[in-house]
Design an enzyme around this catalytic site. Sequence first.
Site, PDB file in Angstrom:
ATOM      1  N   HIS A  37       8.834 -40.971  40.512  1.00  0.00           N
ATOM      2  CA  HIS A  37       7.858 -41.271  39.770  1.00  0.00           C
ATOM      3  C   HIS A  37       7.556 -40.984  38.650  1.00  0.00           C
ATOM      4  O   HIS A  37       6.048 -41.222  37.760  1.00  0.00           O
ATOM      5  CB  HIS A  37       7.007 -40.135  40.706  1.00  0.00           C
ATOM      6  N   GLN A  61      -0.450 -46.244  56.699  1.00  0.00           N
ATOM      7  CA  GLN A  61       1.846 -46.633  56.913  1.00  0.00           C
ATOM      8  C   GLN A  61       2.379 -46.264  57.443  1.00  0.00           C
ATOM      9  O   GLN A  61       3.509 -46.932  57.416  1.00  0.00           O
ATOM     10  CB  GLN A  61       1.122 -47.153  55.707  1.00  0.00           C
ATOM     11  N   ASP A 150      11.635 -49.520  46.899  1.00  0.00           N
ATOM     12  CA  ASP A 150      11.000 -49.350  47.908  1.00  0.00           C
ATOM     13  C   ASP A 150      11.105 -51.401  47.478  1.00  0.00           C
ATOM     14  O   ASP A 150       9.619 -51.522  46.937  1.00  0.00           O
ATOM     15  CB  ASP A 150       9.503 -49.325  47.861  1.00  0.00           C
TER      16      ASP A 150
HETATM   17  O1  PAF Z   1       5.271 -46.198  46.706  1.00  0.00           O
HETATM   18  C1  PAF Z   1       4.143 -45.498  47.975  1.00  0.00           C
HETATM   19  O2  PAF Z   1       4.693 -44.303  47.750  1.00  0.00           O
HETATM   20  C2  PAF Z   1       3.006 -45.485  48.994  1.00  0.00           C
HETATM   21  O3  PAF Z   1       4.260 -46.863  49.320  1.00  0.00           O
HETATM   22  C3  PAF Z   1       2.363 -46.288  47.669  1.00  0.00           C
HETATM   23  C4  PAF Z   1       2.451 -47.981  46.941  1.00  0.00           C
HETATM   24  C5  PAF Z   1       1.524 -45.678  46.973  1.00  0.00           C
HETATM   25  C6  PAF Z   1       1.028 -46.366  48.801  1.00  0.00           C
HETATM   26  O4  PAF Z   1       0.766 -45.890  49.525  1.00  0.00           O
END
Ligand code: PAF
Length: 281
Positions: A37, A61, A150
């Site tokens: 991150h 999600q 991802d």
């Molecule tokens: O990749 C992630 O951490 C999540 O899927 C995101 C893009 C922040 C959406 O909640």
Amino acid sequence: MTATREVGGLRLAVRAWKQAGLRVALVPTMGALHAGHLDLVRQARAQADRVVMSIFVNPTQFGPNEDLARYPRPLERDLALAAEVGTDLVFNPTVETLYPGPTRLGISIAGMADHLCGASRPGHFNGVLQVVNKLFNLVQPDVAVFGQKDIQQYRLIETMVAEFDHPIRLVRAATVREPDGLALSSRNVYLSAEERAKAPALFRELNRVVAEIGGGGSVSRSIAEAKARLAGDGFKDDYLEVVDYDSLAPVAQVAAGATHIAAVAQYLGTTRLIDNVIFPP
Ligand code: PAF
């Protein structure tokens, strides 16, 4: 750095920056920040004058049997790390702020979301697109940075941006890895010491598959052999596939001139790990 849970505070800050002619980048996260991150923030800083990071564990999600409740939420630590790496504003709304009432509209993408991670996580990408679409509308960034790890999520967001005409440039940041090749993930903290020692096999197998099929080997045989080795190491299979970069459709053989993704998801114990290699690089 400032942090706000409120949409009003977010909009005020971004509007002031834009009025001053500054470019704004968004790094959407679910918190539990790791070096991957922080690298996204560094890339965002290189592309824009101000960086907004969202920290929001998006309930829409997560499936009913997934790790929403136990997903790590070390907010104080996240805020300190975000500040250290040069984030200007953290937007960490509550669930009630982002979803004040029932949601009646959803986004789905025909074909691209129903295999790879979409097959074992039904509805996951609808939730991702829902929240990312909201974040794009709330922040209205010039640039948004997402990690390659991802990759299906990235391709779906790319498709949403193109088809919904979001005036946002997407940046796909290379996966950050441990020295032994394991892709950084907030979920790595769930691994036992024994599982952690096995986990780098995922990246090794992906590279082996890419080398074998790049050298003319059969895609299906290479995948089957890699899966057998992973099973022998104690992994439980979700998928290992080679897909076309644009359509995300599985391929039986690699096409000259096309870009492909070798993508994997496997369980070690109860922890689901994903990784991918894009090739040719
Ligand atoms: O990749 C992630 O951490 C999540 O899927 C995101 C893009 C922040 C959406 O909640």
